[in-house]
Design a protein around this motif. Structure first.
Motif, PDB file in Angstrom:
ATOM      1  N   LEU A   1     -12.389  -1.014  21.349  1.00 38.45           N
ATOM      2  CA  LEU A   1     -11.292  -1.612  21.732  1.00 38.45           C
ATOM      3  C   LEU A   1     -10.236  -0.765  21.863  1.00 38.45           C
TER       4      LEU A   1
ATOM      5  N   SER B   1      -6.149   3.398  17.975  1.00 36.71           N
ATOM      6  CA  SER B   1      -5.976   3.046  16.921  1.00 36.71           C
ATOM      7  C   SER B   1      -6.722   3.558  15.720  1.00 36.71           C
ATOM      8  N   ARG B   2      -7.157   2.680  14.392  1.00 35.40           N
ATOM      9  CA  ARG B   2      -8.031   3.437  13.774  1.00 35.40           C
ATOM     10  C   ARG B   2      -9.432   4.363  14.401  1.00 35.40           C
TER      11      ARG B   2
ATOM     12  N   LYS C   1      -7.888   7.629  16.014  1.00 37.06           N
ATOM     13  CA  LYS C   1      -8.154   8.792  14.702  1.00 37.06           C
ATOM     14  C   LYS C   1      -9.280   8.622  15.332  1.00 37.06           C
TER      15      LYS C   1
ATOM     16  N   GLU D   1      -3.359   5.238  20.739  1.00 37.53           N
ATOM     17  CA  GLU D   1      -2.105   4.754  20.039  1.00 37.53           C
ATOM     18  C   GLU D   1      -2.823   5.228  18.329  1.00 37.53           C
ATOM     19  N   SER D   2      -3.073   6.429  17.995  1.00 35.61           N
ATOM     20  CA  SER D   2      -4.292   6.120  16.998  1.00 35.61           C
ATOM     21  C   SER D   2      -3.770   6.364  15.418  1.00 35.61           C
ATOM     22  N   GLY D   3      -2.036   6.570  15.920  1.00 35.74           N
ATOM     23  CA  GLY D   3      -0.837   6.723  14.422  1.00 35.74           C
ATOM     24  C   GLY D   3      -0.932   7.366  13.060  1.00 35.74           C
TER      25      GLY D   3
ATOM     26  N   GLN E   1       3.837   4.310   9.396  1.00 37.38           N
ATOM     27  CA  GLN E   1       2.962   3.834   8.697  1.00 37.38           C
ATOM     28  C   GLN E   1       2.792   5.108   7.624  1.00 37.38           C
TER      29      GLN E   1
ATOM     30  N   GLU F   1      -5.759   2.517   2.866  1.00 34.86           N
ATOM     31  CA  GLU F   1      -6.212   1.728   3.557  1.00 34.86           C
ATOM     32  C   GLU F   1      -7.245   1.468   3.511  1.00 34.86           C
TER      33      GLU F   1
ATOM     34  N   TRP G   1     -10.454   6.853   5.520  1.00 33.13           N
ATOM     35  CA  TRP G   1     -10.235   7.100   6.619  1.00 33.13           C
ATOM     36  C   TRP G   1     -10.284   9.119   6.487  1.00 33.13           C
TER      37      TRP G   1
ATOM     38  N   TRP H   1       5.505   1.432  13.984  1.00 36.25           N
ATOM     39  CA  TRP H   1       4.239   1.621  12.369  1.00 36.25           C
ATOM     40  C   TRP H   1       2.997   2.955  13.376  1.00 36.25           C
ATOM     41  N   LEU H   2       3.112   3.000  14.793  1.00 38.48           N
ATOM     42  CA  LEU H   2       2.585   4.168  15.578  1.00 38.48           C
ATOM     43  C   LEU H   2       3.177   5.207  15.629  1.00 38.48           C
TER      44      LEU H   2
ATOM     45  N   HIS I   1      -0.405  -3.171  21.345  1.00 38.43           N
ATOM     46  CA  HIS I   1      -0.877  -2.689  20.410  1.00 38.43           C
ATOM     47  C   HIS I   1      -2.581  -2.448  21.078  1.00 38.43           C
TER      48      HIS I   1
HETATM   49  C1  MCU Z   1      -3.048   2.069  13.772  1.00 35.19           C
HETATM   50  O1  MCU Z   1      -4.190   1.799  13.694  1.00 35.19           O
HETATM   51  C2  MCU Z   1      -4.294   1.183  11.908  1.00 35.19           C
HETATM   52  C3  MCU Z   1      -3.273   0.817  11.268  1.00 35.19           C
HETATM   53  O2  MCU Z   1      -3.203   2.803  10.481  1.00 35.19           O
HETATM   54  C4  MCU Z   1      -3.799   0.121  10.478  1.00 35.19           C
HETATM   55  O3  MCU Z   1      -2.104   0.134   9.661  1.00 35.19           O
HETATM   56  C5  MCU Z   1      -3.524  -0.593  10.759  1.00 35.19           C
HETATM   57  O4  MCU Z   1      -3.384  -1.752  10.248  1.00 35.19           O
HETATM   58  O5  MCU Z   1      -4.209  -0.911  12.145  1.00 35.19           O
HETATM   59  C6  MCU Z   1      -4.530  -0.537  12.771  1.00 35.19           C
HETATM   60  C7  MCU Z   1      -5.536  -0.453  13.652  1.00 35.19           C
HETATM   61  O6  MCU Z   1      -6.931   0.099  13.673  1.00 35.19           O
HETATM   62  O7  MCU Z   1      -4.898  -1.357  14.827  1.00 35.19           O
HETATM   63  C8  MCU Z   1      -6.592  -2.091  15.559  1.00 35.19           C
END
Ligand code: MCU
Length: 387
Positions: free
Chosen positions: A101, A183-184, A187, A206-208, A225, A233, A236, A277-278, A314
């Motif tokens: 991803l 994203s996840r 992380k 974009e780890s958020g 978030q 969620e 993690w 959110w990020l 994203h």
């Molecule tokens: C940024 O990563 C996550 C986010 O923490 C979640 O709330 C969301 O559902 O999914 C994001 C992600 O992994 O998107 C692919």
């Protein structure tokens, strides 16, 4: 080392240079011990324990795949990852790409670096309750392990590196490895790079919340978030983090120190300021705070942060990140370049480190650690360990 018995609230970022005994480090070598303290705090309060290398790790590396077989605690498990080699003969440096991803794999391969396609969900599955965690990690360490998925995923990458190290290095080079994900999986890439010093280049995207952004910044960052959401969620973060979702100020550690754990190794953080959110503002503070440790170690040019991007999609592959990606691959994996790190923070999500710290950055000398007997040839940074 004894961890704090009781936690005190601190709205500012913990001083990364201050040891648990209350004194501040004065030499670069002291960082080895201070880093170990941060590692233990992060495991205990944030991610859960990362077990040491298991008693038995075996497996194979071929031009198309890596298999990992692990035995520990009288239990065995295995998982695998696919490999995509660039053109040429090798052996090649490699980047572990979490779940494909968001990573610019064509630029990675185009630079002459192999891609290891890692599916972290086989090591730590999503969609389970915390009391019944699943995947290769949990089949060894128990479905009720309090270690969260991010650390389980990191453990899986460490075992892939074990197998590459043991393989003799004719296809992939274990001493020229990177990790990335979005994203996840950003992380996950962040935690993986922080906790394994064999990784030469860490590139979270974009780890958020729950990733690179400072935990203390999340409650005040509009639209980000919430920590309670990141905690619930998916499993993690480690189970112990539950105590801090309502008030991160009592955490004795924050993510600027996970950034610092990567120092002096290569780190390229990519963030997206277009999606609230990020938590990119809190992400910028993590980078700026951690960069102070890089500077103190004389490695200020090894960290990059870039959130100044046009397209808000994203996990898009972005033109802005292509050149710095190539430069990081050249510098830390191919060893053909020496470009300075770049910090480019979007003005819309620019945090101010001065608002978040009450400590200054020391000038660390090259001397021997204050806490260890003198050696004739002191290291200036932590040696690689089999994490
Ligand atoms: C940024 O990563 C996550 C986010 O923490 C979640 O709330 C969301 O559902 O999914 C994001 C992600 O992994 O998107 C692919």
């Amino acid at each position: 080392m004894s961890l704090p018995g009781s936690l005190t609230s601190n709205a500012k970022l913990p001083d990364p240079f201050k040891k648990l005994n209350g004194t501040r480090i004065t030499t670069k070598s002291d960082w080895i011990c201070r880093r170990e303290e941060i590692k233990q705090l992060a495991e205990r309060y944030v991610y859960g324990t990362k077990p040491a290398k298991p008693a038995t790790v075996s497996g194979t590396v071929s031009r198309t795949s890596i298999t990992v077989n692990v035995s520990d605690n009288g239990k065995s498990t295995s998982f695998s990852a696919s490999v995509s080699l660039p053109s040429g003969n090798g052996p090649f440096p490699a980047v572990v790409v979490f779940a494909g991803l968001g990573a610019d794999t064509s630029t990675i391969q185009g630079a002459g670096v192999a891609v290891i396609n890692y599916n972290p969900l086989t090591v730590g599955a999503e969609g389970t309750p915390r009391t019944n965690k699943q995947g290769a990690f949990y089949s060894l360490y128990g479905s009720n392990s309090s270690t969260g998925l991010l650390m389980a995923w990191a453990w899986g990458v460490s075992r892939i590196i074990d197998v590459i190290q043991q393989s003799g290095g004719s296809i992939l080079k274990a001493d020229a490895m990177g990790v990335t994900g979005c994203s996840r999986y950003g992380k996950g890439a962040f935690v993986t790079g922080a906790f394994d010093e064999r990784i030469a280049l860490t590139m979270p995207i974009e780890s958020g919340s729950g990733g690179a952004p400072i935990f203390r910044g999340i409650p005040g960052e509009s639209g980000s978030q919430p920590l309670s959401s990141a905690y619930s969620e998916q499993p993690w973060l480690g189970d112990a983090f539950n105590s801090f979702t309502g008030n991160p100020n009592t955490l004795p550690v924050d993510t600027h120190e996970m950034v610092a754990m990567v120092a002096p190794r290569g780190l390229f953080m990519m963030e997206n300021p277009h999606i609230d959110w990020l938590a990119a503002k809190s992400g910028s503070v993590a980078a700026l705070g951690g960069a102070e440790v890089y500077k103190a170690l004389g490695a200020g040019e090894n960290i990059s942060y870039w959130s100044d991007i046009q397209d808000g999609t994203h996990c898009a592959v972005r033109p802005e990140w292509k050149t710095p990606l190539q430069q990081n691959l050249q510098k830390f994996l191919l060893k053909t370049g020496n470009a300075a790190g770049v910090i480019r923070i979007s003005s819309s999500k620019a945090g101010n480190l001065a608002d978040w710290r009450d400590w200054t950055t020391p000038t660390l000398t090259d001397g021997t650690p204050t806490s260890a007997p003198p050696t004739s040839n002191p290291p200036t940074s932590a040696p690689p360990t089999s994490a």
